[in-house]
Structure formats: C-alpha cells, structure tokens
Motif scaffolding. Structure first.
Motif, mmCIF file in Angstrom:
data_model
loop_
_atom_site.group_PDB
_atom_site.id
_atom_site.type_symbol
_atom_site.label_atom_id
_atom_site.label_comp_id
_atom_site.label_asym_id
_atom_site.label_seq_id
_atom_site.Cartn_x
_atom_site.Cartn_y
_atom_site.Cartn_z
ATOM 1 N N LYS A 132 -17.100 38.842 39.467
ATOM 2 C CA LYS A 132 -16.056 38.619 38.453
ATOM 3 C C LYS A 132 -14.726 38.322 39.127
ATOM 4 C CE LYS A 132 -14.530 40.370 34.109
ATOM 5 N NZ LYS A 132 -14.267 41.521 33.312
ATOM 6 N N PRO A 189 -14.231 34.216 38.152
ATOM 7 C CA PRO A 189 -14.051 34.816 36.830
ATOM 8 C C PRO A 189 -14.503 33.913 35.678
ATOM 9 C CG PRO A 189 -11.929 34.169 37.777
ATOM 10 C CD PRO A 189 -12.957 33.973 38.834
ATOM 11 N N ASN A 190 -14.545 32.611 35.918
ATOM 12 C CA ASN A 190 -14.836 31.701 34.808
ATOM 13 C C ASN A 190 -16.279 31.232 34.744
ATOM 14 O OD1 ASN A 190 -12.078 31.483 33.845
ATOM 15 N ND2 ASN A 190 -11.694 30.518 35.821
ATOM 16 N N LEU A 191 -17.083 31.678 35.691
ATOM 17 C CA LEU A 191 -18.439 31.127 35.757
ATOM 18 C C LEU A 191 -19.477 32.115 35.248
ATOM 19 C CD1 LEU A 191 -18.416 29.289 39.188
ATOM 20 C CD2 LEU A 191 -18.139 28.345 36.916
ATOM 21 N N GLN A 225 -20.276 24.490 31.278
ATOM 22 C CA GLN A 225 -20.050 24.593 32.724
ATOM 23 C C GLN A 225 -21.158 23.902 33.502
ATOM 24 O OE1 GLN A 225 -19.458 27.249 30.824
ATOM 25 N NE2 GLN A 225 -17.721 28.423 31.601
ATOM 26 N N GLU A 243 -4.626 29.271 35.519
ATOM 27 C CA GLU A 243 -5.606 29.956 34.654
ATOM 28 C C GLU A 243 -6.626 28.966 34.109
ATOM 29 O OE1 GLU A 243 -2.685 33.547 33.206
ATOM 30 O OE2 GLU A 243 -3.419 32.141 31.692
ATOM 31 N N GLY A 271 -7.772 26.753 35.849
ATOM 32 C CA GLY A 271 -8.730 26.670 36.954
ATOM 33 C C GLY A 271 -8.265 25.884 38.157
ATOM 34 N N PRO A 279 -10.737 22.263 38.660
ATOM 35 C CA PRO A 279 -11.888 23.188 38.626
ATOM 36 C C PRO A 279 -13.225 22.459 38.449
ATOM 37 C CG PRO A 279 -10.509 23.411 36.645
ATOM 38 C CD PRO A 279 -9.761 22.538 37.591
ATOM 39 N N TRP A 283 -16.097 23.373 37.519
ATOM 40 C CA TRP A 283 -16.869 23.688 36.315
ATOM 41 C C TRP A 283 -16.256 23.061 35.062
ATOM 42 C CZ3 TRP A 283 -13.707 26.764 33.319
ATOM 43 C CH2 TRP A 283 -12.649 27.383 33.989
ATOM 44 N N ARG A 284 -15.186 22.303 35.232
ATOM 45 C CA ARG A 284 -14.687 21.510 34.103
ATOM 46 C C ARG A 284 -14.999 20.027 34.322
ATOM 47 N NH1 ARG A 284 -11.710 24.678 30.558
ATOM 48 N NH2 ARG A 284 -10.514 26.370 31.462
#
Ligand code: NAD
Length: 701
Positions: A221, A225-227, A264, A509, A511, A642, A644-645
């Motif tokens: 985490k 934190p975003n995955l 994601q 935030e 990413g 990021p 994952w975007r």
C-alpha cells in the motif's frame, strides 16, 4: 504433429515452438494436448518431457492473440494444465531458458521440473495490472514457501533458477545438455517408480500467516497505493493457505477476471502494446539497412553529454567525449565517476565492472580524434550558433556514413542538418535526463534524414535498452512541446488562486512522479525561461503568466540557487513552501486585478492533463507523431505520467472525449483564460462525433 512431438526410446518429448518467445497460442496449447494424448495411448512411452525451442521455455500467453477470438478458443490453458497434472504417466518440465507467466504455470502442473542453471522464471502478470490466472498463486507457495512466492508474484520480476536451486520448485538443476539430462531424469523416475507427485498435494506450513500477509499488504500500500493488482495477488496467495486447493484456484481465477476488466489493467496493457508499436515506422521497411555502431563520440561534457556517454559505456560501446577545454572534460569525467561510485555504494555495480566501463570512456579536445566514430551525438549549449559551429566541424572531419545526431531539446533539426553537406545523415537523438537512466529516446526525423539513419537510431536505442519514438520536426518535438502547454497552464492556475504546492500535490496524487513547479526547480527556472523567450518570438506568441519572469528576477532559479518556486535547505532536495513566492504571486494578482478563488483538485488535474491532450492532438493532426500511442509512450517513459493511467491520450479516452470537450469549453469561458488555449484541436472534435477513440489514432495506418 511435426517436430513438436518426438520419441526417444521410452520418453516422449513435447517441444513448445512458437517464435519469438514460445507464447502459448491456441496452436501450441493444442499441440501439447495432442502430444499428451499420443504419448498416453502409446504403451512404449513411459514418461513425457515438455521443453521449449530456442531461447525460451515459454514467456506465457501469446500476446498476439490477446484481442482475437483465439485467446479463448479451446483447448484453454486450464484444460492443458489439467491434462498434464492428471496424466497417468509422469510429466517432466525441462526448463531450458526463460519461463514466465502461463509458461511457468504450465511447468508447475508437471510432476517434476528440471532446469538449466541459467533459466529465468517469473510471474510478470502484475506488471499488466493482473494476478496470475492459472494456478501460480496456489502452486508457487507450495514449492517456494509463502515469502519467496509472494515476492516473485507481487514484484513480477524474474528470478534465476540457480538462486532457487534449494527450493522444491526444481527437482534438479542440470549442467550441460538439458534435454539429455531431462530424459535421463525421466528414465530414473520410471526405473525407481517415483510416482506422480502433484504440487496441489503439498501442504503450506506458515504459522501466523495473517501477520506476515498484513505486513506485506501494508508495504504494498505504501509503495503502490493506486494499484489493486498487487493486493489481489496477496489475497490469492492467502487463499492458498486458507482454502482447499480447488476453491483457491477458482478464487484466483475470479480475481484474475476482475482485474482483467479493470481500467488499470487496460491502461497497462495499452502501455505494453504502445511500447512495442513505437518501433514500427510505416515508411521504413523492417529490412532497411542498419549501420554498425562500434564507436561513439559525444560533443559536450555537460549534464547530458556525460549521461549519454555513460549510456554508451553501460552498453559496451566505446565513447569519446569532446569539449572546449580540459576543465570541462575533467568536470565531466569527475561527474561520471561520482555516479558510478554511488552505484558501487548502493551495490548496483561491482568495482571491476565500474573500471571496465570507465575504460570505455575517453576524452579529447581534438575533432580528429573522433573522426572515425560511427556516430557523433552533439550535446552542447542550446544555442543555434554554437550548434552550427559543432556541426560544421563534424561535417568536415567525420568519416562518410557516420550518423550525426543532436540532442537539442527544441531547435530545428532541418536547420542543423543544413549546416552540413550531408543532411541525410543528420537526425535528432533526444535523450532525457539522467540519460544513463531514462528509458525514452525521441528520434527526430528531419526532412532529409535517410530511413537508414532512423533505423540505425532505433537499433541503437535497443542496444542502449531504451525505447525510441519517432517525432517529426517542430519546436519541442512531442514531449517538450506538450509540456510547454502543461507548464503554461500550471502558472495560470497560480494567477487564479493556487499555490505551487497545491498544484504539485494535485497532480502528484493523480500519479505524476513530480508536479510542474518541482520539475521547474529541478531543471532551473532560468532554463525554462530561456526556452520560453524563443517561444514568445513566434508569429502568434502565447500568452504566459508573468510569474516565472518575476521569480527569476528575484534570483530564485531553482534547486541550484537553493530557492525557486520553493525554498530548499542546504544539502536537501525537499521543497518547503516559500513566503516570498506567495507574496510575489499575491502582488502580481493585485496588479492584474485577479480576485483569487479556491480551485479544487479536480479542476487542477483536468486543466493540466487536458492541456497535454489538446496539444497532443494537434501534434497528431500535424503529423509530428505517427500515432497517439507513441505520445503515450513519451509521457509514460519520459515525463513520469502514471503508467496505470496509460498516458494522456489513453486517459482522455477513459474520461470520454465528449466530457473532455465539454470541460475544455467550460475552462475557456473562465475570464482569465487565454482564449486560444482551450480551442479544441479539430481531431478531438471529429473523433468525439464519430465515436472513435483518440488513443487508437494512427494504429492501423
Ligand atoms: P550543459 O551546459 O550541462 O553542458 C554543455 C557542455 O557543452 C559544456 O560542457 C560545454 O563546455 C560544452 N560546449 C559548449 N560549447 C561547445 C562547443 N562549441 N564544442 C564543444 N563543447 C561545447 O548542457 P546540457 O544540460 O548537458 O544540455 C546539452 C544539450 O542537451 C542542449 O542542447 C539541451 O537542450 C539538451 N538537453 C538537455 C536536457 C537536460 O535536462 N539538461 C535534456 C534533454 C536535452
């Protein structure tokens, strides 16, 4: 069945052969099942060995099938695994080399596994936002123990077989001829009646697993934190301990399907394909001649010149650095040696290897000493007159056929090519700082650049372990041209009421690795301004906020002066909000009659990212970038977008182009906006009305 099935005495050998990486395509899956069937129906066969042809055992699912009906066509991977595990004759995986993802899951279902000492095994699914889907989370902890399995699955990084030789994953590590050794192993299994051990029957013994898994979850985490994918991997591993095997398998597969549908994962898969596609330049045939690069020269021993030289040395290419005076060269060499020393201290580099790399780097003040280099990369001051001097000298001395590349960030490659009598050999090779680390290379194609030179630079990028993206000539090329609009918008946000830290925090935030004001302080606010003044000379100059000018007038040039948009304490890069900057911005607003307002995080992020999307679309319309996915690669690899975007263009699709347009119109109605800024690129309007996706633009052309 061809060569996929062969009989050696009482041993049947099934070979996975699907170049380039032995992906488990529908044909391969079928060939394994068919091979098993033949072996089981032949009384002479007593055991079966499965191995891979060439440099792979199998790298997993065949990505070429991903978006085709074949991916789901029978036999499914689960059926293949089931057929192996339930085989009444022992099945031995002979892991000759790289064995990843579904390839390893297939091996885990075998009764025995033997490996060459140099094989690499791994479960990289997490890198595509997934968890394994064919049993790895259930079988690996039974063989490796919970901690090792978790590390492998959650990081996605491959591990050398030799380092796992003491685990139950391998029954034997075979030196010498692997296939021969595997067949002898199989004969022993038969002779000694060793039976049909199944990994599923091993019990996992890990007392107090809850505490360990909680520790792992917390650690993940904090770092990602975003995955969701790494967390789901832990959930699936937990099921290996807490649920009966079949239930655990089903649980893992449910999580896999869930993740597969997540935004994601789709973004990461897009990024993966985008990177592979960037090497395809439609009018440059794959068999275009590539020039041999055995020796390189770098002009300029500054920040970029030294980084580029290290990139060459790290890839075993001897390089000579040329600068104006000995002091500059000495400073450059000292910088290189400091960076290598740091790598030694961090345990990333051995001392011998460091010495070897340093020995590949030489220096000179004399152009004659670099005349026989196969490539010269110019990295001198960003000034067209200085570049002219360098290229005239290069033209005079370099051997015929040498590639003449410039690392310019913004200058006109066609003009630079015009300083030589061989414009076909001139191109941009735009590295990113630090050049020995950053994986992106923008290859800038001038009007005259020959296809051979572009192909050579792409090949070179591969050798330097970088991803190349081709850009046509324009001010700032793909990345910096888009970043210019992003930075402009960031300063408009200040004028209207934000602080630098509010803007930076919002986009971080979201990413991004670093917000625009922290980046400007790192690069140097004077450098930013210098480039911007040239942009201001254009026919239709942009309106900029004056805050950056005011900042530089205060001597706040960034980290190098200890003060910029933020304050810095000596020896630290940590930014502290600056009272002086706040006052300067406040006064500026008063002078312009701007009443500050509270701007929420969503507006900050949307204005910054849509600034990229709009300029990116213009870049596509003008043919500067070949395809939208190339723009995504540039931002994912060069600017900390990021992953994952999926990059700005993919992100715009996930928002929906109609929504992007609607919001851009709203931003345009803001009384402080530059009216031209939010004029939508016609491409966005057209794609929105056709219902097409921006991120796929150019992919099929
Ligand atoms: P720098 O100021 O750190 O280094 C420039 C070096 O070039 C100095 O050592 C200087 O002595 C040398 N030099 C100047 N004139 C010369 C000449 N006529 N012959 C030989 N050497 C000469 O600059 P930098 O940051 O390394 O940037 C170099 C180039 O790379 C610029 O074109 C810049 O736009 C581009 N670039 C910079 C970055 C970055 O982040 N710094 C990123 C990408 C591209």
């Amino acid at each position: 069945m061809g060569d996929a099935y062969r009989l050696h005495g009482m041993i049947a050998v099934i070979t996975i052969d699907n170049p380039p990486v032995n992906g488990l395509s529908q044909e391969v899956r079928k060939s394994i099942v068919d091979g098993l069937e033949v072996a089981l129906s032949d009384d002479a066969v007593r055991a079966i060995v499965i191995t891979g042809a060439g440099d792979f055992f199998s790298a997993g699912a065949d990505i070429r099938e991903f978006t085709t009906p074949k991916a789901g066509a029978p036999p499914h991977l689960h059926s293949v695994i089931c057929a192996i595990e339930e085989s009444p004759k022992p099945v031995i995986a002979a892991i000759n080399s790289t064995c990843l993802g579904a390839g390893l899951e297939l091996a885990l279902a075998c009764h025995y596994r033997v490996s060459s000492p140099t094989a690499r095994v791994g479960q990289p699914e997490v890198k595509l936002g997934l968890c394994p889907g064919a049993g790895a989370t259930q079988r690996l902890p039974r063989l490796l123990g919970l901690e090792k399995a978790l590390n492998m699955i959650v990081t996605g990084n491959p591990v050398n077989s030799k380092t796992l030789s003491r685990t139950r994953l391998f029954d034997s590590i075979i030196e010498g001829d692997l296939l021969q050794g595997a067949m002898e192993f199989a004969e022993r299994v038969v002779a000694e009646k060793q039976g049909l051990p199944r990994v599923r029957d091993i019990k996992i013994d890990y007392p107090n697993h809850e505490a360990y898994l909680q520790f792992a979850r917390n650690r993940i985490k904090a770092s990602a934190p975003n995955l969701p994918a790494p967390q789901r991997c832990v959930d699936a591993l937990e099921a290996a301990i807490t649920k009966p095997f079949e239930e655990g398998l089903q649980y893992e597969f449910d999580l896999f399907l869930q993740l597969m549908g997540s935004l994601q994962s789709r973004a990461l898969v897009h990024a993966f394909f985008a990177e592979r596609n960037s090497a395809k330049v439609p009018d440059i045939a794959p068999d275009t001649r590539v020039r041999d690069i055995r020796k390189a020269a770098v002009i300029g021993a500054g920040t970029m010149g030294t980084g580029i030289s290290m990139a060459f040395a790290n890839s075993n290419i001897p390089v000579t650095i040329l600068d104006l005076d000995q002091e500059a060269l000495d400073r450059g060499i000292a910088r290189i040696s400091t960076i290598y020393e740091e790598s030694i201290r961090n345990g990333k580099l051995g001392r011998d290897e460091c010495r070897r790399r340093m020995s590949l780097i030489s220096t000179t003040l004399d152009y004659n000493a670099i005349a026989d280099s196969d490539i010269a990369v110019e990295a001198v001051f960003e000034d067209i007159r200085v570049k002219q001097g360098v290229f005239e000298r290069l033209d005079a001395v370099m051997k015929p056929g040498a590639v003449l590349a410039t690392n310019t960030s913004t200058l006109d490659i066609n003009r630079i090519a015009g300083f030589t009598k061989r414009p076909t050999d001139v191109a941009g090779a735009h590295f990113f700082s630090p050049a020995q680390v950053m994986r992106l290379l923008e290859v800038v194609r001038g009007d005259a650049t020959s296809p051979e030179v572009i192909a050579t630079l792409f090949k070179l990028a591969e050798r330097l372990r970088k991803t190349a993206v081709v850009s046509r000539v324009c001010d700032g090329f793909i990345g910096n041209r888009m970043m210019e609009q992003y930075a402009r918008q960031a300063e408009f946000l200040l004028e209207e009421g934000c602080t630098p830290e509010q803007v930076d925090r919002a986009i971080e935030e979201f990413g991004f690795a670093m917000g625009p004001f922290r980046v400007a302080d790192l690069v140097g606010n004077d450098v930013v301004l210098h480039i911007r003044r040239r942009w201001g000379d254009r026919e239709a100059p942009y309106r900029y906020s004056e805050t950056a000018e005011l900042l530089c007038a205060m001597g706040r040039l960034g980290q190098k002066t200890g003060r910029g948009w933020y304050d810095y304490r000596s020896g630290s890069r940590h930014p502290f909000p600056s009272e002086a900057v706040e006052q300067m911005v406040r006064r500026h607003r008063e002078e312009k009659g701007i009443m500050p307002r509270t701007i929420d995080r969503e507006e900050i992020v949307n204005r910054l990212v849509y600034a990229l999307v709009n300029e990116g679309s213009r870049i596509l319309e003008e043919g500067i970038a070949l395809r939208a996915s190339d723009i995504d690669v540039v931002f994912l690899m060069g600017y900390g977008f990021p992953s994952w975007r999926g990059g700005p263009m993919f992100y715009a699709d996930t928002v929906g182009l109609h929504t992007v347009l609607f919001r851009m119109r709203r931003f345009a109605s803001n009384p402080h906006a530059d009216p031209g800024f939010w004029r939508p690129a016609p491409l966005i309007t057209a794609l929105a009305s056709e219902g097409n996706r921006l991120s796929e633009w150019g992919l099929r052309q």
